[in-house]
Design a protein around this motif. Structure first.
Motif, PDB file in Angstrom:
ATOM      1  N   UNK A  53       0.816  -1.216   0.000  1.00  0.00           N
ATOM      2  CA  UNK A  53       0.000   0.000   0.000  1.00  0.00           C
ATOM      3  C   UNK A  53       0.849   1.264   0.000  1.00  0.00           C
ATOM      4  N   UNK A  54       2.082   1.161   0.504  1.00  0.00           N
ATOM      5  CA  UNK A  54       2.951   2.335   0.599  1.00  0.00           C
ATOM      6  C   UNK A  54       3.801   2.567  -0.652  1.00  0.00           C
ATOM      7  N   UNK A  55       3.691   1.682  -1.633  1.00  0.00           N
ATOM      8  CA  UNK A  55       4.497   1.813  -2.852  1.00  0.00           C
ATOM      9  C   UNK A  55       3.954   2.952  -3.711  1.00  0.00           C
ATOM     10  N   UNK A  56       4.842   3.838  -4.142  1.00  0.00           N
ATOM     11  CA  UNK A  56       4.458   4.984  -4.970  1.00  0.00           C
ATOM     12  C   UNK A  56       4.470   4.578  -6.439  1.00  0.00           C
ATOM     13  N   UNK A  57       3.300   4.270  -6.976  1.00  0.00           N
ATOM     14  CA  UNK A  57       3.204   3.793  -8.356  1.00  0.00           C
ATOM     15  C   UNK A  57       3.184   4.920  -9.386  1.00  0.00           C
ATOM     16  N   UNK A  58       3.307   6.157  -8.933  1.00  0.00           N
ATOM     17  CA  UNK A  58       3.322   7.284  -9.869  1.00  0.00           C
ATOM     18  C   UNK A  58       4.725   7.587 -10.395  1.00  0.00           C
ATOM     19  N   UNK A  59       5.727   6.906  -9.879  1.00  0.00           N
ATOM     20  CA  UNK A  59       7.104   7.162 -10.308  1.00  0.00           C
ATOM     21  C   UNK A  59       7.268   6.829 -11.788  1.00  0.00           C
ATOM     22  N   UNK A  60       7.990   7.704 -12.498  1.00  0.00           N
ATOM     23  CA  UNK A  60       8.183   7.503 -13.931  1.00  0.00           C
ATOM     24  C   UNK A  60       9.489   8.126 -14.382  1.00  0.00           C
ATOM     25  N   UNK A  61       9.826   7.912 -15.620  1.00  0.00           N
ATOM     26  CA  UNK A  61      11.060   8.426 -16.207  1.00  0.00           C
ATOM     27  C   UNK A  61      10.768   8.845 -17.637  1.00  0.00           C
ATOM     28  N   UNK A  62      11.372   9.966 -18.080  1.00  0.00           N
ATOM     29  CA  UNK A  62      11.097  10.404 -19.449  1.00  0.00           C
ATOM     30  C   UNK A  62      11.922   9.588 -20.445  1.00  0.00           C
ATOM     31  N   UNK A  63      11.535   9.649 -21.694  1.00  0.00           N
ATOM     32  CA  UNK A  63      12.119   8.788 -22.722  1.00  0.00           C
ATOM     33  C   UNK A  63      13.616   9.019 -22.894  1.00  0.00           C
ATOM     34  N   UNK A  64      14.048  10.287 -22.847  1.00  0.00           N
ATOM     35  CA  UNK A  64      15.468  10.596 -23.028  1.00  0.00           C
ATOM     36  C   UNK A  64      16.304  10.010 -21.901  1.00  0.00           C
ATOM     37  N   UNK A  65      15.856  10.212 -20.665  1.00  0.00           N
ATOM     38  CA  UNK A  65      16.590   9.681 -19.522  1.00  0.00           C
ATOM     39  C   UNK A  65      16.596   8.167 -19.540  1.00  0.00           C
ATOM     40  N   UNK A  66      15.470   7.580 -19.960  1.00  0.00           N
ATOM     41  CA  UNK A  66      15.380   6.118 -20.041  1.00  0.00           C
ATOM     42  C   UNK A  66      16.441   5.563 -20.987  1.00  0.00           C
ATOM     43  N   UNK A  67      16.569   6.158 -22.163  1.00  0.00           N
ATOM     44  CA  UNK A  67      17.543   5.673 -23.137  1.00  0.00           C
ATOM     45  C   UNK A  67      18.976   5.807 -22.621  1.00  0.00           C
ATOM     46  N   UNK A  68      19.244   6.937 -21.969  1.00  0.00           N
ATOM     47  CA  UNK A  68      20.595   7.176 -21.449  1.00  0.00           C
ATOM     48  C   UNK A  68      20.937   6.191 -20.338  1.00  0.00           C
ATOM     49  N   UNK A  69      20.011   6.027 -19.401  1.00  0.00           N
ATOM     50  CA  UNK A  69      20.286   5.141 -18.269  1.00  0.00           C
ATOM     51  C   UNK A  69      20.301   3.686 -18.693  1.00  0.00           C
ATOM     52  N   UNK A  70      19.478   3.330 -19.642  1.00  0.00           N
ATOM     53  CA  UNK A  70      19.471   1.943 -20.115  1.00  0.00           C
ATOM     54  C   UNK A  70      20.810   1.610 -20.774  1.00  0.00           C
ATOM     55  N   UNK A  71      21.310   2.533 -21.578  1.00  0.00           N
ATOM     56  CA  UNK A  71      22.603   2.315 -22.226  1.00  0.00           C
ATOM     57  C   UNK A  71      23.718   2.176 -21.195  1.00  0.00           C
ATOM     58  N   UNK A  72      23.707   3.063 -20.197  1.00  0.00           N
ATOM     59  CA  UNK A  72      24.744   3.040 -19.167  1.00  0.00           C
ATOM     60  C   UNK A  72      24.675   1.765 -18.326  1.00  0.00           C
ATOM     61  N   UNK A  73      23.462   1.382 -17.932  1.00  0.00           N
ATOM     62  CA  UNK A  73      23.344   0.205 -17.069  1.00  0.00           C
ATOM     63  C   UNK A  73      23.652  -1.085 -17.820  1.00  0.00           C
ATOM     64  N   UNK A  74      23.272  -1.156 -19.085  1.00  0.00           N
ATOM     65  CA  UNK A  74      23.578  -2.360 -19.850  1.00  0.00           C
ATOM     66  C   UNK A  74      25.083  -2.512 -20.087  1.00  0.00           C
ATOM     67  N   UNK A  75      25.771  -1.390 -20.285  1.00  0.00           N
ATOM     68  CA  UNK A  75      27.229  -1.430 -20.419  1.00  0.00           C
ATOM     69  C   UNK A  75      27.867  -1.867 -19.108  1.00  0.00           C
ATOM     70  N   UNK A  76      27.357  -1.344 -18.008  1.00  0.00           N
ATOM     71  CA  UNK A  76      27.902  -1.716 -16.690  1.00  0.00           C
ATOM     72  C   UNK A  76      27.656  -3.193 -16.415  1.00  0.00           C
ATOM     73  N   UNK A  77      26.497  -3.690 -16.780  1.00  0.00           N
ATOM     74  CA  UNK A  77      26.199  -5.107 -16.576  1.00  0.00           C
ATOM     75  C   UNK A  77      27.136  -5.999 -17.382  1.00  0.00           C
ATOM     76  N   UNK A  78      27.456  -5.582 -18.591  1.00  0.00           N
ATOM     77  CA  UNK A  78      28.394  -6.343 -19.416  1.00  0.00           C
ATOM     78  C   UNK A  78      29.775  -6.366 -18.758  1.00  0.00           C
ATOM     79  N   UNK A  79      30.202  -5.236 -18.214  1.00  0.00           N
ATOM     80  CA  UNK A  79      31.485  -5.181 -17.511  1.00  0.00           C
ATOM     81  C   UNK A  79      31.472  -6.089 -16.286  1.00  0.00           C
ATOM     82  N   UNK A  80      30.353  -6.068 -15.563  1.00  0.00           N
ATOM     83  CA  UNK A  80      30.239  -6.911 -14.376  1.00  0.00           C
ATOM     84  C   UNK A  80      30.201  -8.392 -14.737  1.00  0.00           C
ATOM     85  N   UNK A  81      29.674  -8.696 -15.914  1.00  0.00           N
ATOM     86  CA  UNK A  81      29.639 -10.095 -16.328  1.00  0.00           C
ATOM     87  C   UNK A  81      31.056 -10.661 -16.402  1.00  0.00           C
ATOM     88  N   UNK A  82      31.994  -9.855 -16.833  1.00  0.00           N
ATOM     89  CA  UNK A  82      33.392 -10.304 -16.871  1.00  0.00           C
ATOM     90  C   UNK A  82      33.938 -10.502 -15.458  1.00  0.00           C
TER      91      UNK A  82
END
Length: 241
Positions: A3-32
């Motif tokens: 009940x306390x979870x804030x379901x209104x949280x969101x992210x705009x398309x530009x930030x989504x693309x930037x963060x997705x690229x950064x996190x996927x690169x970091x995940x690939x580095x961590x895979x090594x």
């Protein structure tokens, strides 16, 4: 807790693309690093039907070397699997050191769907809380990190997504009569989820609730959670050497 979870949280398309690229690169580095340090990574996805588990898994793994991970879509146990303790079929899917295993549904079915649908008796699912905690403890005390994600959406959002799936020829296969039956028991499942959080969130394998109303936000947050948990475990391993 839900009940306390804030379901209104969101992210705009530009930030989504930037963060997705950064996190996927970091995940690939961590895979090594996972391979170099022989760490086993287990990521468990649970959540409401149509909460976005498949989409989150796709974005989590799309930048990784496919040789280093497996995705397990967990359904009902087979006739042969029912002849064994329910955890046996999951032990067989635990990854070797140096690899990741992603579970789309998991051993938590014992305290969720099996509880609500009476596939497990009351003593069985009550006993399962401690069994699951011990199961995960064996792993986290060894060279494994167990990352557990609950994707949360509202009942209204679920209905909207169900209706969209029924109208989309490419997604219609995703919606089944079983999904509607489960939805009719929303309150019972909600009670089971709250009990699951309460009984299976020890420090070494706590639950992460991801706000899933905005799919972009949920995918980015999931990637950040997995990155942080892996980095913490790697730090623990290296400092103990």
């Amino acid at each position: 807790m839900l009940e306390s979870v804030n379901l209104s949280l969101n992210i705009d398309k530009k930030q989504y693309k930037e963060e997705m690229k950064q996190t996927q690169l970091k995940l690939l580095q961590l895979q090594r690093s996972i391979y170099d340090h022989q760490l086993g990574v287990i990521v468990v996805f649970e959540g409401w039907d149509a909460s976005g588990k498949g989409g989150a898994i796709k974005r989590l793994t799309s930048g990784l070397d496919p040789r280093g991970f497996d995705v397990h879509a967990i359904g009902a146990p087979s006739t042969n699997e029912l002849r064994h303790h329910y955890l046996k079929r999951f032990w067989n899917k635990i990854p070797p050191y140096g690899k990741l295993a992603i579970f789309d549904r998991s051993w938590y079915g014992r305290v969720l769907v099996e509880r609500v649908e009476n596939f497990a008796s009351v003593p069985e699912w009550n006993r399962a809380y401690n069994e699951i905690v011990q199961f995960e403890h064996l792993l986290t005390q060894d060279r494994y990190v167990v990352i557990k994600v609950w994707l949360h959406i509202s009942k209204e959002e679920q209905l909207k997504r169900f209706q969209e799936r029924e109208q989309d020829p490419l997604k219609k296969w995703k919606i089944k009569d079983e999904d509607w039956r489960n939805r009719a028991k929303w309150e019972k499942y909600e009670e089971a989820v709250e009990d699951m959080f309460q009984h299976t969130s020890p420090p070494g394998s706590k639950w992460h609730i991801v706000e899933g109303e905005d799919k972009h936000y949920a995918r980015v947050k999931t990637n950040h959670i997995v990155i942080q948990e892996i980095e913490d475990k790697l730090k623990e391993l290296t400092t103990s050497l």
